[in-house]
Design an enzyme around this catalytic site. Structure first.
Site: not given
Ligand code: KIV
Length: 266
Positions: A46-47, A85, A115, A117, A184
């Site tokens: 999500d970056s 993500d 993934k 969080e 992280e």
């Molecule tokens: O969004 C992202 O790029 C991440 C990282 C772990 C690099 O969550």
């Protein structure tokens, strides 16, 4: 002939003491290059909300935008494990939302895993998605989607209480069925301890050398995003500078009538 990197290979690498490599991608050409370079896992992180879409924060990226980019990345990735993500509010709301949005990454964009969080508080979501048949990578320590609650973009786990919390979060998502856990911004000794305790691999970002693998944002390592540069990033190229030089050379040549020349005309 390449061998596709699978979720099982994550565990095999940990068991055999081999490091896992992961990088982010948000478009087709970058995905092609990363896959060709032999990186194990490509994360559509999500970056991309910041690096590719220009938002102020990763929390501003939507599920539809993530799917759009994941589809482009899918077209460029053959060998690596492709991980989508889960963006802010795509899974926090309920197990049902979490499973249906994880399914979108798999069904619409062809991702191999997702993934998300969160630690103990999100372990039910991890369990629900894994139970639906979709592999999940956890993400604990500094979780940018909820950085405000953690006091900003700060190293997590520096004192005993906070270290125990990060370790408990990692253990909770692993127990809930996560196939790997991103750590992280945690001190290297804490990352070493968690890596030794977990049955599944840890993938570090700003978590030192003892994790089972490493992940970074590709834009950061190639110098293609300069709004900020976290201390843990190592920059391997200065692509931003190369692009600026190429664009300026083109502009000058067009303005001065140098381009197009005979070689580039019919
Ligand atoms: O969004 C992202 O790029 C991440 C990282 C772990 C690099 O969550």
């Amino acid at each position: 002939m390449f061998m596709k990197f699978t979720v099982q290979d994550l565990k095999h690498k940990k068991e055999n003491g081999k490091k896992i490599t992961m990088l982010t991608a948000s478009d087709f050409p970058m995905a092609l290059l990363i896959d060709k370079a032999g990186i194990d896992a490509v994360l559509v992180g999500d970056s991309l909300g910041m690096t590719t879409l220009g938002y102020e924060a990763t929390t501003m990226v939507s599920m539809d935008e993530m799917i759009h980019h994941a589809k482009a990345v899918r077209r460029g990735v053959e060998r690596a494990l492709l991980v989508g993500d889960m963006p802010y509010l795509s899974f926090q709301t309920s197990d049902i939302d979490a499973v249906s949005n994880a399914k979108r990454f798999v069904d619409e964009a062809g991702c191999d895993a997702v993934k998300l969080e969160g630690g103990e508080d999100m372990s039910a979501r991890v369990k629900a998605i894994v139970s639906s048949g979709i592999p999940v990578i956890g993400h604990v320590g500094l979780t940018p989607q909820t950085a405000d609650k953690l006091g900003g973009y700060k190293v997590q786990g520096k004192d005993d209480a906070s270290a125990s919390k990060v370790a408990a979060d990692a253990a909770a998502v692993s127990a809930a069925g996560a196939c790997a856990v991103v750590l992280e911004c945690v001190p290297r000794e804490l990352a070493r301890r968690i890596t030794g305790e977990l049955p599944v691999p840890t993938i570090g970002i700003g978590a030192g050398p003892h994790c089972d693998g490493q992940v970074l944002v590709t834009h950061d390592i190639i110098g293609y995003f300069d709004r900020f540069k976290p201390r843990f990033v190592k920059q391997y190229a200065d692509i931003g500078k190369e692009i600026s030089q190429a664009v300026e050379a083109y502009r000058t040549e067009v303005e001065e009538g140098i381009f197009p020349d005979a070689k580039h005309s019919f």
